[in-house]
Design a protein around this motif. Sequence first.
Motif, PDB file in Angstrom:
ATOM      1  N   GLN A  58       0.852  -1.204   0.000  1.00 35.31           N
ATOM      2  CA  GLN A  58       0.000   0.000   0.000  1.00 35.31           C
ATOM      3  C   GLN A  58       0.878   1.240   0.000  1.00 35.31           C
ATOM      4  O   GLN A  58       1.592   1.491  -0.979  1.00 35.31           O
ATOM      5  N   TRP A 118      -1.593   5.055  -4.509  1.00 36.31           N
ATOM      6  CA  TRP A 118      -2.138   5.404  -3.200  1.00 36.31           C
ATOM      7  C   TRP A 118      -1.540   6.755  -2.791  1.00 36.31           C
ATOM      8  O   TRP A 118      -0.364   7.014  -3.013  1.00 36.31           O
ATOM      9  N   GLN A 122      -6.990   3.358  -4.828  1.00 29.59           N
ATOM     10  CA  GLN A 122      -6.723   2.082  -4.163  1.00 29.59           C
ATOM     11  C   GLN A 122      -6.661   0.935  -5.168  1.00 29.59           C
ATOM     12  O   GLN A 122      -6.648  -0.238  -4.770  1.00 29.59           O
TER      13      GLN A 122
END
Length: 332
Positions: A58, A118, A122
């Motif tokens: 992420q 990010w 997403q």
Amino acid sequence: MDPLTQGVLGGALPRALAPKKHAGLALLLGLLAGMAPDLDVLIRSDSDPLLFLEYHRQFTHSLLFIPVGGLACAALLHPLFSARAGLGFRYTLLYCTLGYATHALLDACTSYGTQLFWPLSQQRFAWNNVSVIDPLFTLPLGLLLLLSLSSRKALYARMALVWALAYLGTGVLQRDRAEAFGYQLAASRGHQPERLAAKPSFGNILLWKVVYETEDMFYVDAVRTGLGLSAFPGDKVAKLDVARDFPWLAPETQQARDIERFRWFSDDYLAVDPANPQRVTDIRYSLLPNRVRGLWSIELRPQAAADAHVSYVVSRAADDATLAAFKRMLFN
């Protein structure tokens, strides 16, 4: 990809660009910074087994985070290595940032999914052109980098980068061949896939797992992309339908929410595990590329409390029969 490959590629880029006097340090700093984004695996929770799926690949893997990640690595590594060797901080920052920058792009070449943009998006990018572990990719990279270090010649590091680009490019061509053959297989069965994807099997870009989706089913086949193309027909399974497959599950419970989190992570390649009706499996990965049963699943419990999480289950054990079947497909 695996930490070793990430480190080797991370070290190759700054080594290829650094002057000879910085050769060893540039390689070391790039190698360590190239592995650093995977420290996000430490973000996990004993009470929420899916938390790490949301944070792995992420923010530390975002292209927008590269300057921050490079700076953090430089701040940590400069006093440990560079300052003692008399290397200025600006060079430490440059080499760390170059090494860090290779990580997310290489991860996006696998099938796992990487959030490259990010926090703006997403979306998980997965280009499916190399396996998460591939010795044929990693070993030449490592050898060339060692030659560069021992000979103090940047040429070998540049050759490593050329090898990486050539191998990944070949993976794109192989993926496209496998997908085209997958569409032929679907047409031969009278199917028009809603979507189809080819993903490399473990450790190679020769044998591919082809998954295509119809209105209510997933079909899984193995395709070998050598000089010719050959298929190993495999499983089919109904797409996950929560209301049908888990009629006892109330939509406001944590287990229901966890299914949706797992759906996002797996790009909705979900089905009930044929071997366990209480498990939802991610069919993108399996020990045999023509089988449905995934390497990881979530397991639900009908009697669980409303706020209870699912269990996360990993199934990576391979028996002799499975390994023999894989070898037969790989070597045709």
